[in-house]
Every structure is written in C-alpha cells, then in structure tokens.
Write a protein that holds these residues in place. Structure first.
Motif, PDB file in Angstrom:
ATOM      1  N   ARG A  31       0.664  -0.996   0.094  1.00  0.00           N
ATOM      2  CA  ARG A  31       0.296  -0.153   0.194  1.00  0.00           C
ATOM      3  C   ARG A  31       0.566   1.540  -0.032  1.00  0.00           C
ATOM      4  O   ARG A  31       0.297   2.161  -0.163  1.00  0.00           O
ATOM      5  N   GLN A  32       2.127   0.714   0.339  1.00  0.00           N
ATOM      6  CA  GLN A  32       2.935   2.262   0.746  1.00  0.00           C
ATOM      7  C   GLN A  32       3.342   2.792  -0.936  1.00  0.00           C
ATOM      8  O   GLN A  32       3.454   3.625  -0.857  1.00  0.00           O
ATOM      9  N   THR A  33       3.820   1.364  -1.719  1.00  0.00           N
ATOM     10  CA  THR A  33       4.214   1.499  -2.893  1.00  0.00           C
ATOM     11  C   THR A  33       2.665   2.711  -3.500  1.00  0.00           C
ATOM     12  O   THR A  33       3.066   3.619  -4.741  1.00  0.00           O
ATOM     13  N   VAL A  34       2.307   2.299  -3.685  1.00  0.00           N
ATOM     14  CA  VAL A  34       0.684   2.407  -3.899  1.00  0.00           C
ATOM     15  C   VAL A  34       0.758   3.885  -3.687  1.00  0.00           C
ATOM     16  O   VAL A  34      -0.333   4.947  -4.460  1.00  0.00           O
ATOM     17  N   VAL A  35       0.221   4.209  -2.213  1.00  0.00           N
ATOM     18  CA  VAL A  35       0.328   6.142  -1.728  1.00  0.00           C
ATOM     19  C   VAL A  35       2.076   6.557  -2.974  1.00  0.00           C
ATOM     20  O   VAL A  35       1.138   7.785  -3.097  1.00  0.00           O
ATOM     21  N   GLY A  36       3.034   6.216  -2.717  1.00  0.00           N
ATOM     22  CA  GLY A  36       3.785   7.059  -3.580  1.00  0.00           C
ATOM     23  C   GLY A  36       2.852   7.338  -5.064  1.00  0.00           C
ATOM     24  O   GLY A  36       3.441   8.355  -5.139  1.00  0.00           O
ATOM     25  N   TRP A  37       2.807   6.353  -5.426  1.00  0.00           N
ATOM     26  CA  TRP A  37       2.542   6.674  -6.874  1.00  0.00           C
ATOM     27  C   TRP A  37       1.550   7.705  -6.889  1.00  0.00           C
ATOM     28  O   TRP A  37       1.032   8.459  -8.001  1.00  0.00           O
ATOM     29  N   LEU A  38       0.726   6.982  -6.078  1.00  0.00           N
ATOM     30  CA  LEU A  38      -1.158   7.731  -6.202  1.00  0.00           C
ATOM     31  C   LEU A  38      -0.210   9.909  -5.682  1.00  0.00           C
ATOM     32  O   LEU A  38      -0.849  11.178  -6.565  1.00  0.00           O
ATOM     33  N   LYS A  39       0.505  10.073  -4.976  1.00  0.00           N
ATOM     34  CA  LYS A  39       0.909  11.559  -4.528  1.00  0.00           C
ATOM     35  C   LYS A  39       1.571  12.095  -5.861  1.00  0.00           C
ATOM     36  O   LYS A  39       1.490  12.867  -6.358  1.00  0.00           O
ATOM     37  N   GLU A  40       2.551  10.755  -6.616  1.00  0.00           N
ATOM     38  CA  GLU A  40       2.789  11.500  -7.780  1.00  0.00           C
ATOM     39  C   GLU A  40       2.298  11.763  -9.249  1.00  0.00           C
ATOM     40  O   GLU A  40       2.454  12.400  -9.712  1.00  0.00           O
ATOM     41  N   TRP A  41       0.923  10.729  -9.169  1.00  0.00           N
ATOM     42  CA  TRP A  41       0.044  10.913 -10.263  1.00  0.00           C
ATOM     43  C   TRP A  41      -1.006  12.504 -10.448  1.00  0.00           C
ATOM     44  O   TRP A  41      -1.180  13.449 -10.901  1.00  0.00           O
ATOM     45  N   ALA A  42      -1.281  13.066  -8.523  1.00  0.00           N
ATOM     46  CA  ALA A  42      -1.851  14.087  -8.692  1.00  0.00           C
ATOM     47  C   ALA A  42      -0.909  15.593  -8.142  1.00  0.00           C
ATOM     48  O   ALA A  42      -1.047  15.629  -9.014  1.00  0.00           O
ATOM     49  N   GLU A  43       0.601  14.471  -8.475  1.00  0.00           N
ATOM     50  CA  GLU A  43       1.270  16.808  -8.513  1.00  0.00           C
ATOM     51  C   GLU A  43       1.593  16.118 -10.404  1.00  0.00           C
ATOM     52  O   GLU A  43       1.745  17.702 -10.488  1.00  0.00           O
TER      53      GLU A  43
END
Length: 694
Positions: A661-673
């Motif tokens: 989940r931590q990896t997915v959270v990082g991807w989602l934050k990057e996509w949001a930016e």
C-alpha cells in the motif's frame, strides 16, 4: 390593342388577345360603324337597330367602368363614343355611307375618339399613381408613428435605467422581423456607449423582452453616437441548419461561423488572427468545429490541419469520404481537410512540419513580399494559408503531462512565429477558466473568441474570455449551439451556430473537392516526406481497422524491438522525424530485452523473500512505471468518476504483483502532482480520480 410581333418563322403576327389603345380603339370603332352602315344600307336595315346597338354598348361600358372604379371622365368618354358612333351609323344608313360627307365625318369622329381616349388614359394612370402614393404615405405614416413610439419608449427607458438622456436619430426595423436598431446621439459631457452597454441585462428586463432576447449597445458612426440592437424574437432556440450554398470563400473575405440574433451572418477574419472556441460538453462545440471545417473546406486559399487526440473524431468525417475501404483515394474526391493527427506522434510530426514551413517561407518568399511591398506573405490559391485546428488545444497548453507539454511548446511556437507566413490556429476548450485564457500568447493572438454556453454556468467565466464586456450571462444563451462571439471587427454579442449533419459533411466534401488548393512547392519541400505520405494506407489504417491504434504506423510510430539475439538499443534512440518519442516506453522496451537476454528475476513480493537470480539482474535500473505501476493506473482509470483509494488498488495488485500500500500511495501522490489524477477528500475518505473524469 393588337400588337405586331414576330413568329418563329420570321413573319409578323397579330396578338388578337391584347387590349385596345387610343389608336386601335378609334380604328376599331370607326371601321365597325362603317361596316355596319354599309351593310345596313345595302340590306335596307331599319336605322333604329343601330341606335339600339349603340345604347346597349354605352350601358355595358358604363357598368364595367363603374365596377373597375374608373373616373367619371373615362365613363363619359366611353359612353359618348358608343352613342356618337351609333348616331353616325343611323344617319349614314339613310343618306349613304359612301359619300364624301359621310366618310369625312367618320374620320373626324375617329380622330376625336382617339384623342379623347389618350387623354383619359393619362388621367387614369395619374389617378392610379396618386392612389399608390397615398397608400405608401399612409404606410409610411403608420411606420413613422410606430418608430416614434419606439424612440420615445427607449429614450424614457435609457433615462430611467442608465441615467442618460438620448436623442434618437433613427429606428431601423430588421427585415427578418426579429427586432430593431436604435441610432441615437449621446448627451454632451463625455458620455460613452459603454455606460449603456454595461446595463444590457437591466434594459432587457425593463423592456420585458423574451428569454434569449437582449438589448445590447455598440459604437455608432462616431464616438458621440450609440447603436442599440433590441431583439424581440428569440432566434437562438431555433435549430438552423448549415446553408446549402457551398460557393467559394476566401480567408481575406471572412469565413461565416453562424448567425447573429438579427439573422445576419457573423464572419471570422483569420488571416492574421487566431481563434479560441470554448464550450462545455453538450453545448454544441463539436458541431461548431464541423461548421468551422465546412467554411475552411469552401475556401480556395486555405488548407486545414486538424489535431484531435480523441481518436481524430473531429476530422474523421471530413477525411473518410475520400478513401475506399482499403485506404485508396476515391476518384474525383479529395479530403475535406489536408492532414489529420490523432496521436501524439503524428501531432508532433505535423507541428514540426508547420514550424519548418513557417521558417522556410520567410526566406523562400522574400522576393515576392518585396515585389508586393508587404511584410505579410500574399496568401492565395497558389500559396494557401494553413489553418491548424487543435481540438481541446487549450487544455493541451495548460496540461502538466510531459508528452502534452511537448505539443504545447510547438503550438505556441507556431502561434508566435507563423502569423506573417500564413499559419494560424483555432483552439478549442471545455471552459473559459484561468488555466485556459491565462496564457498570454492565447490572450494576445486569439482575438476571435467564441463561448458556447448551452446554459452551463460552471467553468464559463465570460468576463475572462471577453474582458471589458459586461452583462454577459450564460442564461442568455441556454440552447445548444448558442452563445457569444466577438471579433476585432464586431462587438461581443449573442450568436447561433449552424447545425451540420454527417450527410451534409459528405456533400460538402464532394462539392468542394475542386476548390481545395495544394500546398506550394517550397512549403511541401520544407514539410518533407512525412507530409507527402500523410494519406498513405499504412498511415491511415487506424481509420478503417478499429484494432489499430492511431500513430502505430508510419514515420511517427515507435520502432518495434528486433527479434534477433543481443540487445536492441534502438528504443533509446531519438528517432526522427518524431523528436519526442515516448522515453518511458523506450526504457521499458530496453529493460524487457535485458530481462529476456539475461534472465532477470521477476519482481520480488517482499525484500525478505527475494529469490536468487538465475542470471544478470538489472532490476535496479527498472523505471518506476513498471508493470505493477501500469496495472495500478489502469485500475484508477477503470474506477471511473467515483475514483478509488490506495488500499483498494493495493489489494487488487497483491496476488499478481505483491505491491504494498505504501508503494501505491507514493504513485498516487506523484500522479496528483503531475496532474494525472485528482485527490478528493481527506483522511480515511481520501480517494483519487483519473484526470479524464475531472
């Protein structure tokens, strides 16, 4: 009156159906009287019969003249002619019609009848003209009274609403019957028409105009005059189809884009101007794009290039009629557009070609511009203007996506350098937001602006799109295809876009095939082989084969990895003529070849469970957007407008990829930016929505 005409064989003929004039009437009367007198004298006819015939003729003509409302002079002349002719006939029958006395008196009677008839004819024409003039004066008086009433009403209204006292000089009623225009003189003291224009909504409400009708003020013949256009009938609610007149147009004389509220065509003059068309979903923006393409297809000095990354939907109806099912040209039919780009790669090729053409024209046509004594390239059918239409192009310019940024940079460069060389753009957008009209280049160059509202309020900041124009509200144009349009030549006002159907698009493509110009040789040379082969079957296969993605064939497509042994490093090469190849895809292809060649181990689920590698393991070089990341992005897109969260994505990836989940959270934050996704909510209710749904 009998007339002497010429028949088809060349001889004269008599028109016996024609009426009598003064001369032929007199001849007919005298010859008839002479014939009757001669016959009566030879047969010993009683003279009383001639008097009876004359009296009957006088009575009959009197009745018919009264029915036709002729003057008393005409009635008296006709009755007297019959009675005088009857009297001469009776006298001639008793004394002999062949004496010189009888013949001379008959000639005198004939001349008298002809002269009197001519005089009465002139009198009747004068009476008729006088009656028509009186009717016209009555109509004019009624119109004048109506106009005076309108003038007085609006002088009082402007005084009451705006505090300005006008002096109305004229009131012009529109031929379409949908409204009128008031020409008025502003009071002294520096009052401008803008004070009235900004109170348009209040004036419309005070006049109790129907919904969709407005009272808009514009400049008059000088700065001390104002023209107030008042619409009394809402033409915006009617569906108006594109005209069936496909005659030639020119970029110099303007391209019609729709109708004003007074049913006059409004034209866009795009020789030096760019255009911005804004409209949310359902407002009729796509139909407006087809209307624009129809006008360009009719222009003899315009070539249209279309960029539509949504599978080329805007340009497909204009290209498909020119090709058969195998992609070969149809005889006598040319595409309604000159080039269509439906992918990033093809769009990059097109924009690079446009930049090269603009730069090459600057040098290739120096002599021509010097001869014409102008710094603008003389556009004609031999040197056509290129109109670049970018569907949702404003969103491309404001996007944070790396690939779209490359397109945006080239679009802005075309706008910046190509005005004088005859390349202009038409950009569309979903809303008039600050991100769309905030670009200085767009604000400065896109002077032709359209806002299709369809009654939509969200994202329709008309004040930003039409700065300085007050009183514009989306509620004034609640119908599909209606909105506001402003050009440097005309003030911002309501307008209606034409409705154009697919069948009519095919008709226009066929009817205008002979009108389309060809790109001049210097520009064709600068564009290169990518332009020459733009309609090759392998480049247009995606139009016919629905399993083929746009841009997967032709020079703009990515090269496939070699099937032979060893590493294929061509995926990392900066391919030409597509300078902006997908670097992430190239890196992925490179890593896949390394894995195949050296047996790279699969991605471990946990660091503690890392299996031993069977060969060279270069997974440390693997880019971030690996298979798991791509799978997560697909899950996000499949979630639709409701979006999803990191936990749900991690659970979906657990079995196949083992992603935490931590990896997915990082991807989602990057996509949001990066703008690829939008974050909604906070805390445990946080979810992410893909940008295509926002």
């Amino acid at each position: 009156m009998t007339t002497n005409t010429t028949n088809h064989e060349g001889g004269p003929v008599w028109d016996w159906a024609a009426g009598h004039g003064p001369v032929t009437g007199a001849l007919s009367a005298t010859t008839g009287a002479f014939a009757l007198a001669t016959t009566g004298a030879a047969t010993s006819m009683p003279p009383g019969w001639a008097l009876a015939v004359g009296a009957a003729g006088a009575i009959g003509h009197t009745v018919s003249s009264l029915r036709d409302r002729l003057s008393a002079r005409t009635i008296g002349m006709r009755s007297a002619s019959w009675l005088v002719g009857a009297g001469w006939t009776t006298w001639a029958m008793t004394s002999g019609p062949l004496t010189w006395t009888a013949l001379g008196s008959l000639a005198v009677i004939g001349v008298g009848i002809g002269t009197t008839a001519h005089s009465t004819l002139i009198h009747e024409e004068a009476r008729e003209l006088e009656a028509l003039a009186a009717a016209e004066r009555q109509v004019a008086a009624e119109l004048s009274a109506g106009r005076r009433a309108i003038a007085a009403e609006w002088v009082d209204r402007v005084q009451r609403v705006c505090g300005i006292t006008l002096r109305v000089l004229a009131v012009e009623m529109w031929p379409t019957g949908t409204g009128f225009t008031i020409d008025a003189e502003l009071p002294p003291g520096g009052t401008t028409y803008g004070r009235i224009a900004q109170e348009s909504a209040k004036l419309s409400a005070d006049a109790r105009l129907p919904h969709g009708c407005t009272a808009s003020a514009g400049p008059g013949i000088d700065q001390g005059r104002v023209l107030i256009d008042v619409t009394t009938k809402n033409v915006l609610e009617q569906e108006v189809f594109y005209p069936s007149d496909y005659s030639r147009l020119s970029i110099h004389t303007g391209i019609p884009w729709g109708l004003r509220t007074n049913a006059d065509e409004i034209k866009a003059y795009l020789r030096e101007q760019c255009a911005l068309v804004v409209g949310p979903t359902g407002s009729g923006k796509t139909n407006m794009v087809h209307t624009i393409l129809a006008g360009f297809a009719r222009a003899e000095d315009v070539l249209t290039w279309v960029i539509d990354l949504n599978a080329g939907s805007a340009g497909l109806p204009w290209a498909r009629p020119a090709f058969d099912t195998h992609g070969h040209p149809v005889d006598g039919v040319h595409p309604g557009i000159d080039w269509l780009a439906a992918s990033h790669q093809e769009a990059l090729v097109m924009l690079n070609a446009a930049v090269r053409i603009a730069k090459h024209r600057k040098t290739a046509y120096q002599d021509l511009m010097a001869q014409a004594n102008t710094d603008l390239l003389p556009i004609s059918a031999q040197i056509p203007q290129i109109m670049l239409i970018v569907d949702e192009g404003a969103e491309i310019l404001s996007s944070n996506d790396r690939e779209l940024k490359k397109l945006a940079a080239l679009i802005l460069e075309v706008i910046r350098i190509a005005r004088a060389m005859g390349i202009r753009t038409v950009l569309t957008a979903l809303g008039a937001t600050s991100s769309v009209v905030g670009n200085l280049m767009i604000r400065r160059e896109a002077k032709v602006r359209v806002a299709l509202t369809g009654g939509e309020k969200e994202g329709m900041d008309l004040g930003k799109q039409f700065p300085g124009s007050r009183g514009l509200k989306p509620e004034q144009a609640p119908y599909k295809g209606s909105g506001f349009m402003g050009t440097p030549e005309s003030e911002v006002g309501l307008f209606k876009s034409w409705r154009i159907l697919p069948n009519q698009i095919r008709d226009i493509v066929t009817a205008t095939s002979s009108i389309h110009p060809t790109l001049d040789k210097p520009s064709t040379k600068a564009a290169g082989d990518t332009y020459v082969g733009r309609w090759k079957p392998e480049r247009t296969q995606w139009m016919r084969d629905h399993t083929t993605t746009p841009g997967t064939a032709g020079p703009a497509a990515q090269s496939a990895p070699n099937s032979g042994g060893g590493l294929n490093l061509s995926a990392l090469r900066d391919q030409q003529p597509a300078p902006a190849a997908d670097e992430d895809a190239a890196v992925r292809a490179f890593m896949e070849q390394i894995d195949q060649q050296f047996g790279t181990a699969p991605e471990p689920r946990k660091d503690s469970e890392r299996p031993p590698a069977s060969g060279l393991n270069l997974s440390a070089l693997r880019p971030e957007n690996n298979a798991a990341r791509q799978a997560a992005l697909r899950i996000l897109m499949d979630a639709g407008p409701e979006g999803t969260g990191a936990s749900a994505i991690a659970r979906a990836l657990a079995d196949e990829h083992g992603t935490s989940r931590q990896t997915v959270v990082g991807w989602l934050k990057e996509w949001a930016e990066e703008g690829e996704a939008v974050r909604v909510g906070e805390g445990t209710k946080t979810r992410y929505v893909h940008r295509r749904y926002t």
